[in-house]
Scaffold this motif. Structure first.
Motif, PDB file in Angstrom:
ATOM      1  N   ARG A  60       0.814  -1.215   0.000  1.00  0.00           N
ATOM      2  CA  ARG A  60       0.000   0.000   0.000  1.00  0.00           C
ATOM      3  C   ARG A  60       0.851   1.269   0.000  1.00  0.00           C
ATOM      4  NH1 ARG A  60      -5.383  -0.124   0.866  1.00  0.00           N
ATOM      5  NH2 ARG A  60      -6.324  -2.164   1.224  1.00  0.00           N
ATOM      6  N   LEU A  61       2.084   1.160   0.440  1.00  0.00           N
ATOM      7  CA  LEU A  61       2.981   2.308   0.435  1.00  0.00           C
ATOM      8  C   LEU A  61       3.984   2.125  -0.696  1.00  0.00           C
ATOM      9  CD1 LEU A  61       3.539   2.607   4.299  1.00  0.00           C
ATOM     10  CD2 LEU A  61       2.146   4.101   2.866  1.00  0.00           C
ATOM     11  N   SER A  62       5.175   1.702  -0.356  1.00  0.00           N
ATOM     12  CA  SER A  62       6.245   1.364  -1.298  1.00  0.00           C
ATOM     13  C   SER A  62       7.355   0.768  -0.455  1.00  0.00           C
ATOM     14  CB  SER A  62       6.737   2.605  -2.055  1.00  0.00           C
ATOM     15  OG  SER A  62       7.413   3.478  -1.177  1.00  0.00           O
ATOM     16  N   PRO A  63       8.265   0.000  -1.059  1.00  0.00           N
ATOM     17  CA  PRO A  63       9.341  -0.580  -0.255  1.00  0.00           C
ATOM     18  C   PRO A  63      10.169   0.460   0.479  1.00  0.00           C
ATOM     19  CG  PRO A  63       9.238  -1.643  -2.398  1.00  0.00           C
ATOM     20  CD  PRO A  63       8.308  -0.458  -2.453  1.00  0.00           C
ATOM     21  N   GLN A  64      10.494   1.606  -0.191  1.00  0.00           N
ATOM     22  CA  GLN A  64      11.362   2.579   0.446  1.00  0.00           C
ATOM     23  C   GLN A  64      10.685   3.276   1.613  1.00  0.00           C
ATOM     24  OE1 GLN A  64      10.280   2.618  -2.702  1.00  0.00           O
ATOM     25  NE2 GLN A  64      10.145   4.659  -3.584  1.00  0.00           N
ATOM     26  N   VAL A  65       9.401   3.634   1.475  1.00  0.00           N
ATOM     27  CA  VAL A  65       8.695   4.313   2.562  1.00  0.00           C
ATOM     28  C   VAL A  65       8.430   3.358   3.718  1.00  0.00           C
ATOM     29  CG1 VAL A  65       6.573   5.514   3.218  1.00  0.00           C
ATOM     30  CG2 VAL A  65       7.659   6.005   1.020  1.00  0.00           C
ATOM     31  N   ALA A  66       7.937   2.167   3.404  1.00  0.00           N
ATOM     32  CA  ALA A  66       7.686   1.176   4.451  1.00  0.00           C
ATOM     33  C   ALA A  66       8.971   0.797   5.173  1.00  0.00           C
ATOM     34  CB  ALA A  66       7.032  -0.073   3.851  1.00  0.00           C
ATOM     35  N   GLY A  67      10.083   0.793   4.440  1.00  0.00           N
ATOM     36  CA  GLY A  67      11.358   0.455   5.059  1.00  0.00           C
ATOM     37  C   GLY A  67      11.777   1.468   6.101  1.00  0.00           C
ATOM     38  N   VAL A  68      11.547   2.750   5.825  1.00  0.00           N
ATOM     39  CA  VAL A  68      11.897   3.782   6.801  1.00  0.00           C
ATOM     40  C   VAL A  68      10.983   3.701   8.021  1.00  0.00           C
ATOM     41  CG1 VAL A  68      12.039   6.260   7.216  1.00  0.00           C
ATOM     42  CG2 VAL A  68      12.860   5.316   5.060  1.00  0.00           C
ATOM     43  N   VAL A  69       9.683   3.504   7.790  1.00  0.00           N
ATOM     44  CA  VAL A  69       8.753   3.385   8.909  1.00  0.00           C
ATOM     45  C   VAL A  69       9.129   2.189   9.780  1.00  0.00           C
ATOM     46  CG1 VAL A  69       6.331   3.058   9.579  1.00  0.00           C
ATOM     47  CG2 VAL A  69       6.892   4.499   7.614  1.00  0.00           C
ATOM     48  N   ALA A  70       9.641   1.125   9.157  1.00  0.00           N
ATOM     49  CA  ALA A  70      10.039  -0.064   9.906  1.00  0.00           C
ATOM     50  C   ALA A  70      11.176   0.223  10.873  1.00  0.00           C
ATOM     51  CB  ALA A  70      10.455  -1.176   8.944  1.00  0.00           C
ATOM     52  N   CYS A  71      11.918   1.324  10.668  1.00  0.00           N
ATOM     53  CA  CYS A  71      12.979   1.689  11.605  1.00  0.00           C
ATOM     54  C   CYS A  71      12.422   1.965  12.995  1.00  0.00           C
ATOM     55  CB  CYS A  71      13.727   2.929  11.109  1.00  0.00           C
ATOM     56  SG  CYS A  71      14.756   2.649   9.662  1.00  0.00           S
ATOM     57  N   LEU A  72      11.128   2.237  13.071  1.00  0.00           N
ATOM     58  CA  LEU A  72      10.507   2.479  14.374  1.00  0.00           C
ATOM     59  C   LEU A  72      10.571   1.243  15.256  1.00  0.00           C
ATOM     60  CD1 LEU A  72       7.332   4.471  13.261  1.00  0.00           C
ATOM     61  CD2 LEU A  72       9.408   5.376  14.304  1.00  0.00           C
ATOM     62  N   GLU A  73      10.852   0.081  14.660  1.00  0.00           N
ATOM     63  CA  GLU A  73      10.983  -1.135  15.460  1.00  0.00           C
ATOM     64  C   GLU A  73      12.033  -0.957  16.546  1.00  0.00           C
ATOM     65  OE1 GLU A  73      12.702  -5.668  15.026  1.00  0.00           O
ATOM     66  OE2 GLU A  73      11.963  -4.646  13.240  1.00  0.00           O
ATOM     67  N   ALA A  74      13.147  -0.304  16.210  1.00  0.00           N
ATOM     68  CA  ALA A  74      14.206  -0.096  17.196  1.00  0.00           C
ATOM     69  C   ALA A  74      13.730   0.803  18.330  1.00  0.00           C
ATOM     70  CB  ALA A  74      15.441   0.502  16.519  1.00  0.00           C
ATOM     71  N   VAL A  75      12.942   1.822  17.987  1.00  0.00           N
ATOM     72  CA  VAL A  75      12.401   2.715  19.005  1.00  0.00           C
ATOM     73  C   VAL A  75      11.441   1.950  19.914  1.00  0.00           C
ATOM     74  CG1 VAL A  75      11.112   4.836  19.424  1.00  0.00           C
ATOM     75  CG2 VAL A  75      12.642   4.673  17.450  1.00  0.00           C
ATOM     76  N   VAL A  76      10.545   1.180  19.289  1.00  0.00           N
ATOM     77  CA  VAL A  76       9.583   0.389  20.058  1.00  0.00           C
ATOM     78  C   VAL A  76      10.301  -0.585  20.981  1.00  0.00           C
ATOM     79  CG1 VAL A  76       7.769  -1.367  19.884  1.00  0.00           C
ATOM     80  CG2 VAL A  76       7.766   0.600  18.330  1.00  0.00           C
ATOM     81  N   ALA A  77      11.308  -1.269  20.447  1.00  0.00           N
ATOM     82  CA  ALA A  77      12.053  -2.239  21.244  1.00  0.00           C
ATOM     83  C   ALA A  77      12.726  -1.573  22.439  1.00  0.00           C
ATOM     84  CB  ALA A  77      13.094  -2.936  20.371  1.00  0.00           C
ATOM     85  N   THR A  78      13.285  -0.380  22.232  1.00  0.00           N
ATOM     86  CA  THR A  78      13.964   0.328  23.310  1.00  0.00           C
ATOM     87  C   THR A  78      12.985   0.780  24.389  1.00  0.00           C
ATOM     88  OG1 THR A  78      15.641   1.114  21.749  1.00  0.00           O
ATOM     89  CG2 THR A  78      15.482   2.262  23.846  1.00  0.00           C
ATOM     90  N   VAL A  79      11.844   1.328  23.974  1.00  0.00           N
ATOM     91  CA  VAL A  79      10.843   1.799  24.942  1.00  0.00           C
ATOM     92  C   VAL A  79      10.268   0.633  25.741  1.00  0.00           C
ATOM     93  CG1 VAL A  79       8.580   2.895  25.187  1.00  0.00           C
ATOM     94  CG2 VAL A  79      10.273   3.862  23.612  1.00  0.00           C
ATOM     95  N   LEU A  80       9.949  -0.469  25.053  1.00  0.00           N
ATOM     96  CA  LEU A  80       9.393  -1.627  25.750  1.00  0.00           C
ATOM     97  C   LEU A  80      10.410  -2.228  26.720  1.00  0.00           C
ATOM     98  CD1 LEU A  80       7.381  -3.458  22.934  1.00  0.00           C
ATOM     99  CD2 LEU A  80       6.493  -2.097  24.824  1.00  0.00           C
ATOM    100  N   ALA A  81      11.682  -2.226  26.332  1.00  0.00           N
ATOM    101  CA  ALA A  81      12.715  -2.730  27.230  1.00  0.00           C
ATOM    102  C   ALA A  81      12.820  -1.854  28.473  1.00  0.00           C
ATOM    103  CB  ALA A  81      14.062  -2.781  26.508  1.00  0.00           C
TER     104      ALA A  81
END
Length: 322
Positions: A252-273
């Protein structure tokens, strides 16, 4: 092969919501996996349980799309090898030689590599907003994972982390192409998990695992949590939900845009930790998380390049404007 995007604001908003949901689901995997590892399982054994459990959950979809292996064998093999087994195996091999923060940062250079794939392999122009989003996200990730802490050079470890990044590029590219030629994305995920589980079985050697760990409890920040509950979260949320929402968001987006949004995984992982495991969140990590959010926002706000423009684009055309 063209990138499948939608020009409607509704479709883009839904794609962004799915990408955020995928990052949230993927980001929660480490918090649930760490107590299991501390309870006696190896990282690769946890990965094998994760992928194999998800493959069993998705098995009915594999049966429903049982003609997929005949029609798209290369796609399924690639998705299983790169998007499922490759990312996990290379990442865990990397962190055995270099700091986790360094490995995570290198792995999440994948959005920049995706842009390179789109620009130089597919010969499609990319927007300045997407490129700026990648730069900001990479810089923010450097703060989130505190890459300056304990940095030591290990050529093999860095190469393994880079291999994980390349496998993640395969995830975004194959997810984008997965719905073409009648290949249902959910069927691709189901067979990709089955392939990944088979490959990881050879590496993880589950027959050597201490299965009694799963019948007990694990400590999460001083609290006993049933190991089965943690495993259920990893399988159902951090794998099944994460892959399904991630693949659909790419289309629904594009590989490049979705790829950047996926960087939020690191933020989520850090906050949850920080919240669930009691790991301290420093000022630099807070600032880095804000920069990653800004990069993701800028990238997703870019307008997809119209097909008419793409068809006229030459291989040497400069990067387009947002």
């Amino acid at each position: 092969m063209p990138v499948h995007t939608t020009d409607s604001s509704h479709g883009k908003s839904l794609g962004l919501a799915l990408a955020l949901g995928s990052a949230l689901a993927f980001g929660g995997s480490g918090v649930a996996a760490k107590p299991l590892i501390e309870a006696g399982l190896t990282p690769l054994q946890v990965v094998w349980l994760r992928v194999t459990g998800a493959a069993l959950v998705m098995l009915p979809l594999a049966v429903r799309h049982r003609d997929l292996p005949r029609r798209r064998p290369a796609l399924l093999a690639g998705f299983g090898l790169l998007a499922v087994a490759g990312v996990q195996a290379c990442y865990f091999a990397a962190i055995s030689r270099i700091p986790v923060g360094v490995a995570l940062l290198v792995e999440y250079l994948a959005p920049a590599l995706v842009l390179g794939w789109v620009r130089f392999v597919q010969r499609r122009p990319v927007t300045r907003a997407a490129a700026l989003g990648v730069v900001l996200a990479a810089g923010g990730l450097a703060c989130v994972v505190e890459v300056w802490s304990g940095l030591r050079f290990d050529a093999l470890g860095l190469m393994l982390a880079l291999a994980a990044a390349c496998c993640q590029v395969g995830y975004f590219v194959l997810a984008d192409h997965g719905g073409g030629e009648g290949a249902d994305p959910l069927g691709v995920i189901a067979y990709g998990l089955l392939v990944g589980a088979g490959l990881l079985t050879v590496v993880a050697r589950p027959w050597e695992m201490d299965w009694s760990v799963l019948g007990g409890s694990a400590r999460m920040n001083g609290t006993d949590v049933p190991a089965a509950v943690l495993l259920g979260w990893i399988v159902l949320v951090a794998t099944v939900v994460a892959y399904v929402t991630g693949v659909v968001s790419v289309r629904r987006l594009s590989p490049q845009v979705a790829g950047v949004v996926a960087c939020l995984e690191a933020v989520v992982a850090t906050v949850l930790a920080w919240v669930l495991l009691g790991e301290r969140l420093g000022a630099a990590q807070v600032v880095g998380g804000a920069v990653v959010l800004l990069g993701a926002f800028i990238a997703q706000s870019s307008t997809p390049v119209p097909e008419s423009v793409v068809s006229r684009s030459a291989a040497k055309e400069p990067v387009g404007s947002a």
